[in-house]
Design a protein around this motif. Sequence first.
Motif, PDB file in Angstrom:
ATOM      1  N   VAL A   1      36.408  16.984 -37.277  1.00  0.00           N
ATOM      2  CA  VAL A   1      36.974  17.915 -38.399  1.00  0.00           C
ATOM      3  C   VAL A   1      38.454  17.985 -38.771  1.00  0.00           C
TER       4      VAL A   1
ATOM      5  N   PRO B   1      28.570  17.341 -37.944  1.00  0.00           N
ATOM      6  CA  PRO B   1      28.711  18.507 -38.682  1.00  0.00           C
ATOM      7  C   PRO B   1      27.935  18.719 -39.687  1.00  0.00           C
ATOM      8  N   SER B   2      27.578  19.890 -40.227  1.00  0.00           N
ATOM      9  CA  SER B   2      26.595  20.156 -41.033  1.00  0.00           C
ATOM     10  C   SER B   2      27.203  20.682 -42.344  1.00  0.00           C
ATOM     11  N   ASN B   3      26.591  21.105 -43.679  1.00  0.00           N
ATOM     12  CA  ASN B   3      27.368  21.623 -44.686  1.00  0.00           C
ATOM     13  C   ASN B   3      27.526  23.041 -44.622  1.00  0.00           C
TER      14      ASN B   3
ATOM     15  N   THR C   1      33.085  17.047 -32.205  1.00  0.00           N
ATOM     16  CA  THR C   1      32.985  17.328 -33.691  1.00  0.00           C
ATOM     17  C   THR C   1      34.048  17.982 -34.181  1.00  0.00           C
TER      18      THR C   1
ATOM     19  N   LYS D   1      29.342  15.601 -44.116  1.00  0.00           N
ATOM     20  CA  LYS D   1      28.586  16.986 -43.750  1.00  0.00           C
ATOM     21  C   LYS D   1      27.250  16.887 -44.016  1.00  0.00           C
TER      22      LYS D   1
END
Length: 647
Positions: free
Chosen positions: A414, A307-309, A410, A26
Amino acid sequence: TAAATSHGAALQLPHFSGPRPEALVKFDRSVLGKSVNETGVESINVHRHHAYTAEISVGEPSRAVTCLVDTGFADIVLAEPICRRSTTCITVHGHQTLLPGLQGLDSVYMGAMVLKNQSMLLLKDALLPHDRNWDGICGLGWQHVATEGPPWWLRAIKNSQAHTFFSLVPGHNGTGQMVIGDLPIEAMKEETLVWLSKEPSAAGSEIALWLLKGGLAIRRAIPTPAQFIIDTGTSFVLAPRNLYLAFVREILPINAFDTACGVDTAAGNLVICSCDVLNFNQAMPLRIVLQGREFKVKPQHLFRRVPSNDGGELCLLQVQPNRMQPLMELVAGLQGTKSNTASLQNHSAAEESVPTGKSSNTRGPALESVWVLGTSFLSQFVTILDFGTGKVGFAEPVDLQPMPDTISETQHVVNAESNATLGAVLALDEKKVLLEHEMARLKAKLQLSKDAAVLQDMARKSDVRNLEKQNAELRVNCTLIERQISEGQLHRADEKRRAEVRGGLERERSELSLQLRMLEEETQRSNAAQQSSWTNMQEELTALRKQRTNLLRFTEDLREEHLDLRSRDRMLLMGIVAILGLAATVGLLVASCACKGAEHGSTSCCGALGKNKREFQRDATLAVPLQGDAVARAEEAVLEEATMDAE
């Protein structure tokens, strides 16, 4: 497929099925907008994450193997357990390789093609990445890692009994094919295929690479000359570090790179951007120019959503700085240690002759100054490798569907991450038991290590004594070197004096050359004047010759006229003599007749006439020779006069 013929073997080739650790990370949104300077670019290190795989089978009974396709080297590399499960796999000892593995021989099945006793390198699982989802590597390069037997692609060419083409054909939904043998004509758009010859190896590289010459442009109409390496071992397009910042700023809208992008140090120092940069419709495509034809990569294919944090999405830039190293980096990555460069440089070629296309004796540019075309570019076009001629072909594919690049991908990542976490918890319990056994084994190993340390200490002391001896020898060598340096300084002084003398001689030579040119010019002018004078003299001589010819002709005419005059004078004199003779004859006849008449008359008359007759005859007799002399003298006078006239 249409590309697979009776002479070729077609292999399914899913795109981007290799490990993608960056997708499982992430990324940090807070790095966006932080300026990326030259120092930040220097710290970026892109790892080799293979993107092409193919399904093959190995051994008896045949076992399906997922094989990474890598253009960095030429061998087949497999995990050692695969060989142990095969009844036909043979391990060969005593052959040196670049990796700490075994040399193996086994059957390899590629579609309908079988490679019996194919040489391969067998590595232990501990030497391979633990998070991999592949079993081995199939090299499509020029350099051997193992030393036994010919490369597999050379045997595949011979078995196909066709051409030497290995074609990577992109397909629908991220799948594709590798076609061995004939060209996949029906998979390419018409009149889009171009061929480029492989260039010599890059300077500093120990291996032969698929190195090409071409051009690159973004906003400019005229492309900038560049050199490219074809590398299926990375998904990125790698730019030279000194050109990276300017290059990326041209792709993105104005100021977008400085305000919407940054380097995420926690994610391997990769450049990450906000996906908003794609919504401005101002991003420019990447234009690769090969043999005068443009191959465009659209901006959406230069980014991949990750994905980002904060639970959102970011876009991973598929253009990264080039810090790729040659084959030894891949070797080090598989070993987990630094590779032995010397062994790579001394690595021998295969026993069987391998076609090389072009000679690679000439050294090319450094690896960091070239562009690397990874699968972000290769997945958009048909790529053809011709080992027979050392050429690479590129063509636009027919009806290519866009690569998967959506939120669903994405989400799938996950979900995979959650499943992987659950599996990791279960695996930890198993690892705990294994660790206890491992600790007991390590204790025993520690005791062995202590014993080995004592032996090593003894060996170290022996090494110290050897080093002291070598040190003494080095001191002697240093003394000799210092003496040679002194002699070298004297030699340089002599060279300086020689250079001064050469300079003076060069100046004198220049002056003499100038004087020589002046003399040559003067000689040319003198020769021109003499040539003009000689021409005039020749013209005058020609005129005199004409006059002489006319005089000779006139003299001849006078001589002929003189002869005519002499002939007429002679005839005239002869006529005069004849007339005089006739007159004398007539006189004699008259006198004779008169005397005859006097005989009948008076004797006195006859006497006088008779006397006169005798005198006339005497005069006539004297006149005849006198007339001949006169004629001769007249002829001489006329001849003399004619001669004077002629002269």
